[in-house]
Design a protein around this motif. Sequence first.
Motif, PDB file in Angstrom:
ATOM      1  N   TRP A  80       0.931  -1.186  -0.061  1.00 52.81           N
ATOM      2  CA  TRP A  80      -0.008  -0.059  -0.038  1.00 52.81           C
ATOM      3  C   TRP A  80       0.647   1.201  -0.205  1.00 52.81           C
ATOM      4  O   TRP A  80       1.865   1.171   0.671  1.00 52.81           O
ATOM      5  N   TRP A 132      -3.540  -4.715   6.803  1.00 53.35           N
ATOM      6  CA  TRP A 132      -4.395  -4.460   5.295  1.00 53.35           C
ATOM      7  C   TRP A 132      -3.803  -5.415   4.199  1.00 53.35           C
ATOM      8  O   TRP A 132      -3.846  -4.993   3.059  1.00 53.35           O
ATOM      9  N   SER A 175      -2.645   4.790   0.871  1.00 53.25           N
ATOM     10  CA  SER A 175      -3.987   4.214   0.901  1.00 53.25           C
ATOM     11  C   SER A 175      -4.024   3.665  -0.592  1.00 53.25           C
ATOM     12  O   SER A 175      -5.426   3.658  -0.690  1.00 53.25           O
ATOM     13  N   THR A 176      -3.365   3.824  -1.620  1.00 54.88           N
ATOM     14  CA  THR A 176      -3.591   2.871  -2.854  1.00 54.88           C
ATOM     15  C   THR A 176      -2.766   1.714  -2.817  1.00 54.88           C
ATOM     16  O   THR A 176      -1.506   1.768  -2.375  1.00 54.88           O
ATOM     17  N   GLY A 177      -3.486   0.941  -3.400  1.00 54.28           N
ATOM     18  CA  GLY A 177      -2.826  -0.503  -3.640  1.00 54.28           C
ATOM     19  C   GLY A 177      -1.874  -0.445  -4.780  1.00 54.28           C
ATOM     20  O   GLY A 177      -2.202   0.028  -6.010  1.00 54.28           O
ATOM     21  N   TRP A 209      -5.026  -3.126  -8.349  1.00 59.28           N
ATOM     22  CA  TRP A 209      -5.984  -2.637  -7.537  1.00 59.28           C
ATOM     23  C   TRP A 209      -6.756  -1.555  -8.072  1.00 59.28           C
ATOM     24  O   TRP A 209      -6.448  -0.792  -9.108  1.00 59.28           O
ATOM     25  N   VAL A 210      -8.191  -1.598  -7.604  1.00 58.88           N
ATOM     26  CA  VAL A 210      -9.205  -0.653  -8.228  1.00 58.88           C
ATOM     27  C   VAL A 210      -9.529   0.320  -7.224  1.00 58.88           C
ATOM     28  O   VAL A 210      -9.656   1.680  -7.558  1.00 58.88           O
ATOM     29  N   TYR A 242     -10.824   5.275  -1.963  1.00 63.89           N
ATOM     30  CA  TYR A 242      -9.706   5.687  -2.906  1.00 63.89           C
ATOM     31  C   TYR A 242      -9.820   4.946  -3.971  1.00 63.89           C
ATOM     32  O   TYR A 242     -10.160   3.900  -4.234  1.00 63.89           O
ATOM     33  N   TYR A 243      -9.130   5.396  -5.037  1.00 65.58           N
ATOM     34  CA  TYR A 243      -9.454   4.936  -6.356  1.00 65.58           C
ATOM     35  C   TYR A 243      -7.960   4.851  -7.045  1.00 65.58           C
ATOM     36  O   TYR A 243      -7.246   5.722  -6.916  1.00 65.58           O
ATOM     37  N   VAL A 244      -7.898   3.911  -8.019  1.00 67.38           N
ATOM     38  CA  VAL A 244      -6.570   4.107  -8.839  1.00 67.38           C
ATOM     39  C   VAL A 244      -7.078   4.979 -10.172  1.00 67.38           C
ATOM     40  O   VAL A 244      -8.178   5.514 -10.183  1.00 67.38           O
ATOM     41  N   TRP A 266     -12.611  -2.775   5.989  1.00 67.54           N
ATOM     42  CA  TRP A 266     -12.454  -2.055   4.726  1.00 67.54           C
ATOM     43  C   TRP A 266     -12.473  -3.120   3.583  1.00 67.54           C
ATOM     44  O   TRP A 266     -12.111  -4.512   3.877  1.00 67.54           O
ATOM     45  N   ASN A 278     -10.863   1.059  -2.741  1.00 69.13           N
ATOM     46  CA  ASN A 278     -10.965   0.746  -1.456  1.00 69.13           C
ATOM     47  C   ASN A 278     -12.195   1.495  -0.801  1.00 69.13           C
ATOM     48  O   ASN A 278     -12.321   2.608  -1.063  1.00 69.13           O
TER      49      ASN A 278
END
Lengths: 106, 119
Positions: free
Chosen positions: A90, B104, A93-95, B47-48, B59-61, B33, B50
């Motif tokens: 992470w 997480w 907060s973005t993956g 990941w797209v 949160y977004y890509v 989450w 959360n």
Amino acid sequence: SYELTQPLSVSVALGQTARITCGGNNIGTKNVHWYQQKPGQAPVLVIYRDSNRPSGIPERFSGSNSGNTATLTISRAQAGDEADYYCQVWDSSTGVFGGGTKLTVL
Amino acid sequence: EVQLVESGGGLVQPGGSLRLSCAASGFTFSIYWMSWVRQAPGKGLEWVANIKQDGSEKYYVDSVKGRFTISRDNAKNSLYLQMNSLRAEDTAVYYCASLSSSGWELDYWGQGTLVTVSS
């Protein structure tokens, strides 16, 4: 944006040890998670927070993380370990996922 | 037993919309989450989005910002992904997954639902 680099493929002889690396800038300061994905199936968590195994994951799977490289180690590799493996962290907060490594057991 | 079951995928034309759902069971959905992760055909995981337990943080890509909206209904133990202005590059299997409260990690995953954007 943060990037993770994995080798496209790794080969290992049956019963030997496979090591899959995941490179990233100061990745040692982050928690690294590893996922196994077999064809047609959803990913499965195999290592979390660098070196912890979820219940049900064999002790043959282990992980480490230091500096700019995290490593997934699979000891005594079995045919059933053939799969794609992804590292993940992470970043704000973005993956972020690595590109994935295809493990072949010879 | 933890179960995440996605639905709502299908074939949609470019520019169209689709709403994905994820039904959760076997755990206390409201305290976790949740995430959406996608995988284009023959490609890796991406990941797209959360969403926080109460929906107050999302949160977004970058590639889906302004087009996709993640939401949840804790009373229905359900997660959603509203996808608008769909593009060919959104074609993928979409997975919902739960995030552990400790580190997480994405500890449980659904089986995925396929979205195909094509004319």
